[in-house]
Design a protein around this motif. Sequence first.
Motif, PDB file in Angstrom:
ATOM      1  N   GLY A 178       0.621  -0.956  -0.019  1.00  0.00           N
ATOM      2  CA  GLY A 178       0.004   0.312   0.140  1.00  0.00           C
ATOM      3  C   GLY A 178       0.625   1.780  -0.143  1.00  0.00           C
ATOM      4  O   GLY A 178       0.501   2.625   0.646  1.00  0.00           O
TER       5      GLY A 178
ATOM      6  N   LYS B  17      -3.983   8.332   3.382  1.00  0.00           N
ATOM      7  CA  LYS B  17      -4.716   7.102   1.843  1.00  0.00           C
ATOM      8  C   LYS B  17      -6.177   6.691   2.846  1.00  0.00           C
ATOM      9  O   LYS B  17      -6.062   6.338   0.889  1.00  0.00           O
TER      10      LYS B  17
ATOM     11  N   SER C 158      -8.270   2.300   0.004  1.00  0.00           N
ATOM     12  CA  SER C 158      -9.155   0.881  -0.479  1.00  0.00           C
ATOM     13  C   SER C 158     -10.646   1.139  -0.325  1.00  0.00           C
ATOM     14  O   SER C 158     -11.563   0.048  -1.376  1.00  0.00           O
TER      15      SER C 158
END
Length: 294
Positions: free
Chosen positions: A155, A192, A276
């Motif tokens: 990631g 993220k 995600s």
Amino acid sequence: MPFILKAGTWIQPVNVEQDNYMINDDVLLITQSERANYKRIKEAERYNASVRQQSWEHGGFTFINSLVDLSANDPATIGRLAFLSTYLDFNTQRLQKGHGNPIRKSDLSSILQISKPTAIAFYNDALFSGLVSDHGSEGLYISKTFFRGSADKNGKQTRLYIDTVRDLYHRLKSNQHHRFGYVVQLIPFINKEWNILCENPYESESQAILPLSMKGICGKLRLNENHATRFKNAITSPIFSFGGEEQQLCAIVPTVTNYGRQNTVYVNPHLVYGGSDFTKVEGISVAFKARVKG
């Protein structure tokens, strides 16, 4: 592996007062580890489906390594490199246009929409910094800071969406390319999952995120903190289109806390996103809508 117990089988369950009992119907038994593995597989399938959907809606994407510090580079050079990365070939690092035609030094002025002297200056800067290499007739290759193809499962990469990056870049004047470059340089500090500029970019719980102040952001970019207002205008003024709507590159959301008035800076996930679950950032989409002053 899961297995079947036939009806009539006697079993002795754990933590049940009865010593044993007979199963009246066939039963499929799945262990806890198998159940956990099944859950991981389904989560991966949902994630991959989400990435494919977002890729389709944005015309594909290229990756940038989230750990690379580009703050020492000219932000205009970085903005132009990020734009060029949308022309990357899969798994080769070669820049190409059309039907696999390599991009060469002589093509930079027209592709980047800059003057020939500016293109030469960009070429020399990128070459000197090791961000681009020239393979002559084979064309220009970009460093693995940017890449297309297989990504690590750790990631540590962020997606740059091709259609929106190109649209934003084409709307900027050549002397404004640094505005996009600033945001690319700040990718190591973009959370993220939530796309907030912060001190802890890998924190998944929104309440635990530590947003960067405008002066703190300037510090990350080695800019004079006294120019915070000018920098704020630089990252919020660029516009691009997605889904038929004009959107800002960044949005600043003011909040009032026990420590006084604070600003949280969000980067538009339709340009840059490494998370995600895109649904987490869909709720802030209204903050990016460009408004006509009146």
